[in-house]
Design a protein around this motif. Sequence first.
Motif, mmCIF file in Angstrom:
data_model
loop_
_atom_site.group_PDB
_atom_site.id
_atom_site.type_symbol
_atom_site.label_atom_id
_atom_site.label_comp_id
_atom_site.label_asym_id
_atom_site.label_seq_id
_atom_site.Cartn_x
_atom_site.Cartn_y
_atom_site.Cartn_z
ATOM 1 N N LEU A 72 51.992 -14.534 -11.469
ATOM 2 C CA LEU A 72 51.693 -13.272 -12.146
ATOM 3 C C LEU A 72 52.230 -13.264 -13.574
ATOM 4 O O LEU A 72 51.553 -12.787 -14.496
ATOM 5 C CB LEU A 72 52.248 -12.086 -11.361
ATOM 6 N N ALA A 73 53.424 -13.796 -13.779
ATOM 7 C CA ALA A 73 54.002 -13.848 -15.129
ATOM 8 C C ALA A 73 53.198 -14.780 -16.032
ATOM 9 O O ALA A 73 52.928 -14.464 -17.188
ATOM 10 C CB ALA A 73 55.462 -14.295 -15.054
ATOM 11 N N ALA A 74 52.789 -15.912 -15.495
ATOM 12 C CA ALA A 74 52.052 -16.895 -16.296
ATOM 13 C C ALA A 74 50.637 -16.442 -16.634
ATOM 14 O O ALA A 74 50.101 -16.799 -17.682
ATOM 15 C CB ALA A 74 52.004 -18.230 -15.566
ATOM 16 N N THR A 75 50.037 -15.656 -15.761
ATOM 17 C CA THR A 75 48.657 -15.231 -15.991
ATOM 18 C C THR A 75 48.565 -13.871 -16.681
ATOM 19 O O THR A 75 47.461 -13.375 -16.894
ATOM 20 C CB THR A 75 47.856 -15.178 -14.672
ATOM 21 N N GLY A 76 49.706 -13.303 -17.020
ATOM 22 C CA GLY A 76 49.697 -12.041 -17.751
ATOM 23 C C GLY A 76 49.297 -10.841 -16.924
ATOM 24 O O GLY A 76 48.769 -9.873 -17.457
ATOM 25 N N ARG A 77 49.523 -10.870 -15.631
ATOM 26 C CA ARG A 77 49.186 -9.730 -14.766
ATOM 27 C C ARG A 77 50.279 -8.681 -14.901
ATOM 28 O O ARG A 77 51.116 -8.496 -14.038
ATOM 29 C CB ARG A 77 49.035 -10.171 -13.307
ATOM 30 N N ARG A 78 50.250 -7.999 -16.041
ATOM 31 C CA ARG A 78 51.261 -6.999 -16.333
ATOM 32 C C ARG A 78 50.677 -5.604 -16.161
ATOM 33 O O ARG A 78 49.502 -5.390 -16.379
ATOM 34 C CB ARG A 78 51.791 -7.209 -17.739
ATOM 35 N N GLY A 79 51.539 -4.687 -15.804
ATOM 36 C CA GLY A 79 51.121 -3.314 -15.548
ATOM 37 C C GLY A 79 50.955 -3.124 -14.053
ATOM 38 O O GLY A 79 50.542 -4.037 -13.338
ATOM 39 N N ALA A 80 51.294 -1.941 -13.584
ATOM 40 C CA ALA A 80 51.248 -1.673 -12.142
ATOM 41 C C ALA A 80 49.838 -1.813 -11.579
ATOM 42 O O ALA A 80 49.643 -2.377 -10.498
ATOM 43 C CB ALA A 80 51.811 -0.286 -11.843
ATOM 44 N N GLY A 81 48.846 -1.327 -12.300
ATOM 45 C CA GLY A 81 47.465 -1.399 -11.805
ATOM 46 C C GLY A 81 46.959 -2.825 -11.685
ATOM 47 O O GLY A 81 46.417 -3.222 -10.644
ATOM 48 N N ARG A 82 47.124 -3.600 -12.740
ATOM 49 C CA ARG A 82 46.686 -4.998 -12.702
ATOM 50 C C ARG A 82 47.504 -5.781 -11.679
ATOM 51 O O ARG A 82 46.983 -6.658 -10.989
ATOM 52 C CB ARG A 82 46.817 -5.634 -14.074
ATOM 53 N N GLY A 83 48.784 -5.455 -11.571
ATOM 54 C CA GLY A 83 49.619 -6.119 -10.576
ATOM 55 C C GLY A 83 49.182 -5.780 -9.160
ATOM 56 O O GLY A 83 49.166 -6.643 -8.287
ATOM 57 N N LEU A 127 57.172 -4.217 -13.709
ATOM 58 C CA LEU A 127 58.428 -4.705 -14.295
ATOM 59 C C LEU A 127 58.185 -5.784 -15.340
ATOM 60 O O LEU A 127 58.958 -5.898 -16.301
ATOM 61 C CB LEU A 127 59.370 -5.196 -13.196
ATOM 62 N N LEU A 128 57.148 -6.566 -15.187
ATOM 63 C CA LEU A 128 56.810 -7.548 -16.221
ATOM 64 C C LEU A 128 56.306 -6.860 -17.484
ATOM 65 O O LEU A 128 56.369 -7.423 -18.572
ATOM 66 C CB LEU A 128 55.745 -8.524 -15.713
ATOM 67 N N ASP A 129 55.828 -5.633 -17.354
ATOM 68 C CA ASP A 129 55.241 -4.891 -18.468
ATOM 69 C C ASP A 129 56.257 -4.068 -19.253
ATOM 70 O O ASP A 129 55.933 -3.518 -20.292
ATOM 71 C CB ASP A 129 54.141 -3.967 -17.935
ATOM 72 N N ARG A 130 57.473 -3.967 -18.769
ATOM 73 C CA ARG A 130 58.474 -3.149 -19.454
ATOM 74 C C ARG A 130 58.783 -3.732 -20.820
ATOM 75 O O ARG A 130 58.913 -4.938 -20.973
ATOM 76 C CB ARG A 130 59.748 -3.068 -18.627
ATOM 77 N N PRO A 131 58.909 -2.889 -21.830
ATOM 78 C CA PRO A 131 59.172 -3.405 -23.178
ATOM 79 C C PRO A 131 60.554 -4.041 -23.287
ATOM 80 O O PRO A 131 61.493 -3.651 -22.607
ATOM 81 C CB PRO A 131 59.088 -2.168 -24.077
ATOM 82 N N TYR A 132 60.636 -5.048 -24.148
ATOM 83 C CA TYR A 132 61.914 -5.691 -24.447
ATOM 84 C C TYR A 132 62.664 -4.864 -25.470
ATOM 85 O O TYR A 132 62.075 -4.288 -26.365
ATOM 86 C CB TYR A 132 61.695 -7.083 -25.067
ATOM 87 N N ARG A 133 63.966 -4.829 -25.369
ATOM 88 C CA ARG A 133 64.809 -4.215 -26.403
ATOM 89 C C ARG A 133 65.078 -5.292 -27.439
ATOM 90 O O ARG A 133 65.416 -6.414 -27.109
ATOM 91 C CB ARG A 133 66.131 -3.733 -25.814
ATOM 92 N N THR A 134 64.940 -4.951 -28.691
ATOM 93 C CA THR A 134 65.226 -5.915 -29.753
ATOM 94 C C THR A 134 66.560 -5.567 -30.395
ATOM 95 O O THR A 134 67.114 -4.493 -30.185
ATOM 96 C CB THR A 134 64.122 -5.913 -30.826
ATOM 97 N N ASP A 135 67.056 -6.471 -31.234
ATOM 98 C CA ASP A 135 68.333 -6.233 -31.906
ATOM 99 C C ASP A 135 68.267 -5.034 -32.858
ATOM 100 O O ASP A 135 69.267 -4.410 -33.150
ATOM 101 C CB ASP A 135 68.766 -7.471 -32.695
ATOM 102 N N GLN A 136 67.072 -4.707 -33.332
ATOM 103 C CA GLN A 136 66.923 -3.593 -34.254
ATOM 104 C C GLN A 136 66.758 -2.253 -33.530
ATOM 105 O O GLN A 136 66.545 -1.235 -34.160
ATOM 106 C CB GLN A 136 65.690 -3.815 -35.160
#
Length: 149
Positions: A72-83, A127-136
């Motif tokens: 799922l991570a490799a194929t970009g199946r992000r988001g609850a619906g697509r997952g 959970l794969l779709d959650r945004p990353y926190r950046t240093d800024q």
Amino acid sequence: MTRGVRRAVRAGAVAAVVSGLPSTTHALLTGRDVLAATRAAGTLLPGRRDRPGVAAGLVAHVVVSAAWTAVLAATGRRGAGRGAVAGLAIAALDLGIAHRAYPAVRALPRLPQLLDHLVFGAVTGALLDRPYRTDQGTTSTTSPGCSVL
């Protein structure tokens, strides 16, 4: 370990734990053995086809969950619906094979197993779709150096 790998490990771990809720709830409501699905999963390990067990089932569940999380991570199946859609596809494959080849899996009620897979895919995708926190202090949906598939 990169952020993407850490995210996938976390997503897979959480999904592996919560994905058993439908079958566990069904077992509790119908008076069935709540560990039957775990024992049946143990028969998927080589040499254990006719020897269900809880410990073997936990190992099998971790291995299968990790493998599908990687897909799922490799194929970009992000988001609850697509997952969730991916989870149903995984169920068709997993249960289609397992129901034919493994008597302990065949003995399980099919709908709760299907729902377990749906929950796994939806939670992993979310959970794969959650945004990353950046240093800024801003967020990004992709890790540095990665593109969305």
